[in-house]
Design an enzyme around this catalytic site. Sequence first.
Site, PDB file in Angstrom:
ATOM      1  NE  ARG A 297     -24.266 -11.718  -8.479  1.00  0.00           N
ATOM      2  CZ  ARG A 297     -24.780 -12.826  -9.287  1.00  0.00           C
ATOM      3  NH1 ARG A 297     -25.962 -12.889  -9.578  1.00  0.00           N
ATOM      4  NH2 ARG A 297     -23.685 -13.522  -9.871  1.00  0.00           N
ATOM      5  CE1 TYR A 438     -16.629  -5.083  -7.075  1.00  0.00           C
ATOM      6  CE2 TYR A 438     -14.568  -5.535  -6.715  1.00  0.00           C
ATOM      7  CZ  TYR A 438     -15.637  -4.984  -6.589  1.00  0.00           C
ATOM      8  OH  TYR A 438     -15.397  -3.637  -5.768  1.00  0.00           O
ATOM      9  CD  GLU A 439     -18.969 -10.352  -5.209  1.00  0.00           C
ATOM     10  OE1 GLU A 439     -19.667 -11.291  -5.215  1.00  0.00           O
ATOM     11  OE2 GLU A 439     -17.744 -10.200  -4.488  1.00  0.00           O
ATOM     12  N   GLY A 440     -19.973 -10.899 -10.261  1.00  0.00           N
ATOM     13  CA  GLY A 440     -20.878 -11.047 -11.630  1.00  0.00           C
ATOM     14  C   GLY A 440     -21.224 -10.039 -12.364  1.00  0.00           C
TER      15      GLY A 440
END
Lengths: 596, 596
Positions: A297, A438-440
Amino acid sequence: MSYTAPVKDLLFAIEHLAQIDQVAQLPGFEDAGLDTAAAVLEECARFNQDVIAPLNRVGDEHPSSFQDGVVTTTEGFKQAYRQFTEGGWQGLQHPADFGGQGLPKTIGAACGEVLHGANLSFALCPLLTDGAIEALLIAGSDALKATYLEKLVSGEWTGTMNLTEPQAGSDLSLVRTRAESQKGGTYKLFGTKIFITYGEHDMAENIVHLVLARVAGAPEGVKGISLFVVPKFLVNPDGSLGARNDVHCVSIEHKLGIKASPTAVLQFGDQGGAVGYLVGEENRGLEYMFIMMNAARYGVGVQGIAVAERAYQQAVAYARERVQSRPVDGSSSASSTIVHHPDVRRMLMTMRSQIEACRAMASVAAAAYDAAHHHPDAQIAKDSAAFYEFLVPLVKGYSTEMSQEATSLGVQVHGGMGFIEETGAAQHYRDARILTIYEGTTAIQANDLVGRKTARDGGQMAKAVAARIEKTEGELLASGTPAAQAMARELARARAAFVEVVDFVATQTRSQPNAVFAGSVPYLMLSGMLVAGWQMARALLVAQQLSAKGQDVAFMQAKIATAHFYAEHILVRVHGLRDAVVLGGDSACALALDAF
Amino acid sequence: MSYTAPVKDLLFAIEHLAQIDQVAQLPGFEDAGLDTAAAVLEECARFNQDVIAPLNRVGDEHPSSFQDGVVTTTEGFKQAYRQFTEGGWQGLQHPADFGGQGLPKTIGAACGEVLHGANLSFALCPLLTDGAIEALLIAGSDALKATYLEKLVSGEWTGTMNLTEPQAGSDLSLVRTRAESQKGGTYKLFGTKIFITYGEHDMAENIVHLVLARVAGAPEGVKGISLFVVPKFLVNPDGSLGARNDVHCVSIEHKLGIKASPTAVLQFGDQGGAVGYLVGEENRGLEYMFIMMNAARYGVGVQGIAVAERAYQQAVAYARERVQSRPVDGSSSASSTIVHHPDVRRMLMTMRSQIEACRAMASVAAAAYDAAHHHPDAQIAKDSAAFYEFLVPLVKGYSTEMSQEATSLGVQVHGGMGFIEETGAAQHYRDARILTIYEGTTAIQANDLVGRKTARDGGQMAKAVAARIEKTEGELLASGTPAAQAMARELARARAAFVEVVDFVATQTRSQPNAVFAGSVPYLMLSGMLVAGWQMARALLVAQQLSAKGQDVAFMQAKIATAHFYAEHILVRVHGLRDAVVLGGDSACALALDAF
């Protein structure tokens, strides 16, 4: 369009905001002072400008392709990747025990910005490998470490994160991939994973998949998920490659951007089961995955800064060259380059000021990470960890949202030419669009900020940040220059808005969760703008001092002007965000669901 | 993904905000009341949903192609265009004298939204034809009208606007295409035009180019530009097609979006000169072009609303279907459709509320246009014209900027799937990106708002709008419901910010032009948000009344909730914009030019 690594601004942040001198006092980082940072960054800049950046456009025009289970990356990628590994760039931040260079994140993250700025699609491969290394370092057995870490740290093998399934995206409790325990301690995995970045490619001889799956009989939901290593090729005891494992790429996606990076659908176990090795303990997979996701992140936040910087450089170059219309102030009767026009300057400053602010915030976060992991004083390490944890959703959320605005402005500065693909401005706009997902997604970051980072401690960490900001305001007022006064004023107003929102979140999350979570993204954006702006305020103070001493005056004056702009054009946005959170929670959820 | 024309909301705006009953009292529009509007819109919806909308995706996947001077449009476009002309849709707003239906803009613009929502790329062709018709109606000789208008109004021939050249985009003073006067009153044209939408295609048998060029010996700059008709095929005296004219397409662009619409580079006069016919008088070309551009600007604003609506519909459909994560309020222990999640609702409401607000503003502007052109009372006609002129940059600027946010949110709601081209959400995002650029960038609209629409009359028209808004606030307060009170409060705060900015612009444009023009886009955005919000306030009042009467209660309650959201989430953004304009003029232009 060429790319010039922003080495000077990165070093300014590293020296004056992240305070590398303090990082270099941490055990193990004795040699990692400013001189090292400068030397590494300059070498990094040279390599990425010369080797990686020129592949950015060609990767967009000729994406990775898929045929019969094989992914062929863009011509030039394989060769460049070899140079990348030969230069030891993969191991920059990783332990010397496994062949890495053991540099602090404060330096490593800056190099990361340069790599991402050069080529977002290319850089994703090392970013994912970093995540796999992180997971193995934290939870891998000695055997797993011995088998995989050196190869990953050298970059000879690459890593992936296999989380998503068609029905399980943000919600990992829905993961269905299953793992069956075998004699001898291994597992066999069966299932389908999607959106696997560099899930298949031709740049390395082996790919080490880190895979979330359920062991038979595990509890439902997130508490029944385990983490496995599933290599593309099994590894013989002597370290050589053995049989092909039963994990296969069945297709890659046709995407809006980052087209050179293959996004794979992976099928596990169609031919009897993919051999997997448990990482850590059963049912603790999500915990490990979160550790590696947190690193990723942060890395994605840096991607936002990087692609925005690249878009900025391209927009500036165009604005300096394109002649169109006379100055509005009548200072010339001839048409001038568009960089003279106030609105073009406003657009460029909107990009520049947020890029520098986010870069400063990311650099400070990296230093906090280093202190959290290496400071000998346990309390300082703990406080640093809490500060870093608070910053991660801001670095990820705000920097990536910022990158959408910046790359869009990059297109806008180009006018009609920006809409033509050959210009290249549109690529940054398309590439950046994944970063808030992406990645949350931004909402996932915002949930984290609301839940784990604010409501859980009753807003204590947030208030501690506010107190530190207030201290900076005092220094600004003491300095008394017009820029410092403007910054002090806007910082104080923004901080007041922040505190109000923090109080709202801290006290209302339990009683009116829908209203609070409806404001979670505005809260994240407000916090990001404020904290990044605080770093610009610190930068302004430093720049004033150094400029007064005659040190690099043009650079320092530019920093002051950029910080001043940030105060009056970006920080002022927080008030609408405050209103949306504090006033708008109910109206956000008032429409009947069937009325949409 | 299918498209459903928002007929109900369009009719709500037409009936209650644009007040079609008053339009129907204008001479010539006696039959154009609500019943007509409803009948036309429903037929329009049916045609566009069934015939035009299904071509939207295929046009993106298989754009227009170019070979040897010939442009082939996406399969299906030619056939659909024939149906479009057979249905008489091109002539909707054009005079019955030339075969049109002579409907008011209040109805025509609503049909425009439906056409654009169905297929932005397709709809551009009729949009440009509208511009050509407008120019000929205003300035064409009787001979030109007789030769071209019927064919254009029927859609048998299509029109183009040829303004841009490589060195002349926003700055038309730099146009170099030259026209040489010939015996017999015609001209020969020589030059290169770029970015010509539908400059070449296979959907109609002739293309009528309206071309800006300089007659030999004309004054420099914008005062030496004339407007010409240059048909692709010359027209014989009997109306049949004659020789191929010397205008040729040399390439089409590879674009970020609206890929089905061919964007041509046109070469005039490579084989001895393209025959052109002067429109109006020499050297008045820019004036005529602005008339037709104003119509096109309004149309592009409507495109913004249309594509945002389409993105909204797609996002809602996905949010209703995609199951992911449990509700944050603990109301269910099972994962729910994401439309339940507060942040998804906030995103959808951010799209919806701005779409409805911009639609309402565009509808009110259309009614003002009708009054301006048809009201028998000269003073009312003049006032309506001034009001319309004030609204055009807001409709164009704010609606198109809004469309970038809305289509981006449309991607975001889809999560990872939004980044995959097959989903279709990304197409709207790419398509929308041109809207803030063509027919005058947002900065060009903002310059118009600052210069011609505010500074020139000392802010009088702007203040008159503010006074009308204040009146609506009074009605809201009198109503006293929570939604009305919230709207009254935010409208009053936003109006105060607007008046402050208007005063700044009206008094400072001469003395500090750079500072004022640096704030021009924030001023435009602020004005657009306020005026569109004002229309939402009026909508709220109407909806409360009708709901109380039991009329279409679900729709009216949704309108109230949507207006309430707009007040607390969108209108509150104006304060940061105010600050940027009033505080930030100097800091926007403070960075040394060589420091960028």
